[in-house]
Design a protein around this motif. Sequence first.
Motif, mmCIF file in Angstrom:
data_model
loop_
_atom_site.group_PDB
_atom_site.id
_atom_site.type_symbol
_atom_site.label_atom_id
_atom_site.label_comp_id
_atom_site.label_asym_id
_atom_site.label_seq_id
_atom_site.Cartn_x
_atom_site.Cartn_y
_atom_site.Cartn_z
ATOM 1 N N ARG A 1 47.476 37.854 73.617
ATOM 2 C CA ARG A 1 47.017 38.810 72.583
ATOM 3 C C ARG A 1 45.500 38.801 72.491
ATOM 4 O O ARG A 1 44.879 39.861 72.383
ATOM 5 N N VAL A 2 44.889 37.620 72.521
ATOM 6 C CA VAL A 2 43.429 37.519 72.458
ATOM 7 C C VAL A 2 42.803 38.291 73.615
ATOM 8 O O VAL A 2 41.871 39.088 73.423
ATOM 9 N N ASN A 3 43.309 38.089 74.816
ATOM 10 C CA ASN A 3 42.773 38.789 75.985
ATOM 11 C C ASN A 3 42.981 40.290 75.887
ATOM 12 O O ASN A 3 42.111 41.069 76.277
ATOM 13 N N ASP A 4 44.123 40.724 75.369
ATOM 14 C CA ASP A 4 44.386 42.153 75.190
ATOM 15 C C ASP A 4 43.408 42.756 74.178
ATOM 16 O O ASP A 4 42.854 43.828 74.413
ATOM 17 N N LEU A 5 43.201 42.068 73.071
ATOM 18 C CA LEU A 5 42.261 42.553 72.059
ATOM 19 C C LEU A 5 40.849 42.649 72.633
ATOM 20 O O LEU A 5 40.142 43.634 72.406
ATOM 21 N N LYS A 6 40.444 41.648 73.392
ATOM 22 C CA LYS A 6 39.115 41.664 74.011
ATOM 23 C C LYS A 6 38.975 42.822 74.989
ATOM 24 O O LYS A 6 37.941 43.498 75.026
ATOM 25 N N ARG A 7 40.021 43.040 75.795
ATOM 26 C CA ARG A 7 39.985 44.128 76.780
ATOM 27 C C ARG A 7 39.872 45.484 76.087
ATOM 28 O O ARG A 7 39.055 46.332 76.468
ATOM 29 N N ARG A 8 40.677 45.682 75.029
ATOM 30 C CA ARG A 8 40.648 46.948 74.301
ATOM 31 C C ARG A 8 39.310 47.155 73.589
ATOM 32 O O ARG A 8 38.769 48.261 73.556
ATOM 33 N N LYS A 9 38.762 46.077 73.045
ATOM 34 C CA LYS A 9 37.480 46.146 72.356
ATOM 35 C C LYS A 9 36.366 46.516 73.333
ATOM 36 O O LYS A 9 35.512 47.351 73.036
ATOM 37 N N LEU A 10 36.377 45.907 74.525
ATOM 38 C CA LEU A 10 35.372 46.205 75.541
ATOM 39 C C LEU A 10 35.481 47.652 76.011
ATOM 40 O O LEU A 10 34.472 48.333 76.199
ATOM 41 N N TYR A 11 36.708 48.141 76.176
ATOM 42 C CA TYR A 11 36.901 49.531 76.576
ATOM 43 C C TYR A 11 36.263 50.469 75.550
ATOM 44 O O TYR A 11 35.558 51.415 75.914
ATOM 45 N N LEU A 12 36.534 50.192 74.256
ATOM 46 C CA LEU A 12 35.963 51.043 73.209
ATOM 47 C C LEU A 12 34.440 50.952 73.200
ATOM 48 O O LEU A 12 33.761 51.970 73.024
ATOM 49 N N LYS A 13 33.904 49.764 73.388
ATOM 50 C CA LYS A 13 32.455 49.588 73.410
ATOM 51 C C LYS A 13 31.841 50.431 74.527
ATOM 52 O O LYS A 13 30.838 51.120 74.316
ATOM 53 N N ASP A 14 32.440 50.378 75.700
ATOM 54 C CA ASP A 14 31.948 51.167 76.830
ATOM 55 C C ASP A 14 32.053 52.663 76.553
ATOM 56 O O ASP A 14 31.142 53.431 76.872
ATOM 57 N N GLU A 15 33.158 53.077 75.960
ATOM 58 C CA GLU A 15 33.359 54.495 75.646
ATOM 59 C C GLU A 15 32.339 54.963 74.605
ATOM 60 O O GLU A 15 31.779 56.054 74.725
ATOM 61 N N ILE A 16 32.097 54.151 73.597
ATOM 62 C CA ILE A 16 31.102 54.493 72.575
ATOM 63 C C ILE A 16 29.728 54.633 73.208
ATOM 64 O O ILE A 16 29.000 55.598 72.933
ATOM 65 N N ALA A 17 29.347 53.687 74.050
ATOM 66 C CA ALA A 17 28.044 53.746 74.719
ATOM 67 C C ALA A 17 27.936 54.993 75.585
ATOM 68 O O ALA A 17 26.893 55.664 75.599
ATOM 69 N N ARG A 18 28.994 55.318 76.294
ATOM 70 C CA ARG A 18 28.979 56.511 77.155
ATOM 71 C C ARG A 18 28.811 57.775 76.320
ATOM 72 O O ARG A 18 27.983 58.634 76.636
ATOM 73 N N LEU A 19 29.556 57.870 75.227
ATOM 74 C CA LEU A 19 29.468 59.064 74.387
ATOM 75 C C LEU A 19 28.131 59.164 73.679
ATOM 76 O O LEU A 19 27.578 60.254 73.542
ATOM 77 N N LYS A 20 27.605 58.039 73.227
ATOM 78 C CA LYS A 20 26.290 58.067 72.581
ATOM 79 C C LYS A 20 25.213 58.493 73.571
ATOM 80 O O LYS A 20 24.247 59.147 73.190
#
Length: 57
Positions: A34-53
């Motif tokens: 679960r920890v690894n899944d949460l980290k993976r999902r969080k990193l994906y969102l971070k990358d997506e936010i940076a791309r959109l910004k």
Amino acid sequence: MSMQAHVAELERRHEALDKALREETARPASDEVRVNDLKRRKLYLKDEIARLKGTLH
């Protein structure tokens, strides 16, 4: 939905994942899968936010 509203929603979801990650890791017997899944999902969102910004500027 405007681009800024979409980014704001992604940031909200990122914060929710961060909270869930903190809660999971605070548990004495945290679930590493679960920890690894949460980290993976969080990193994906971070990358997506940076791309959109990057497209907003």
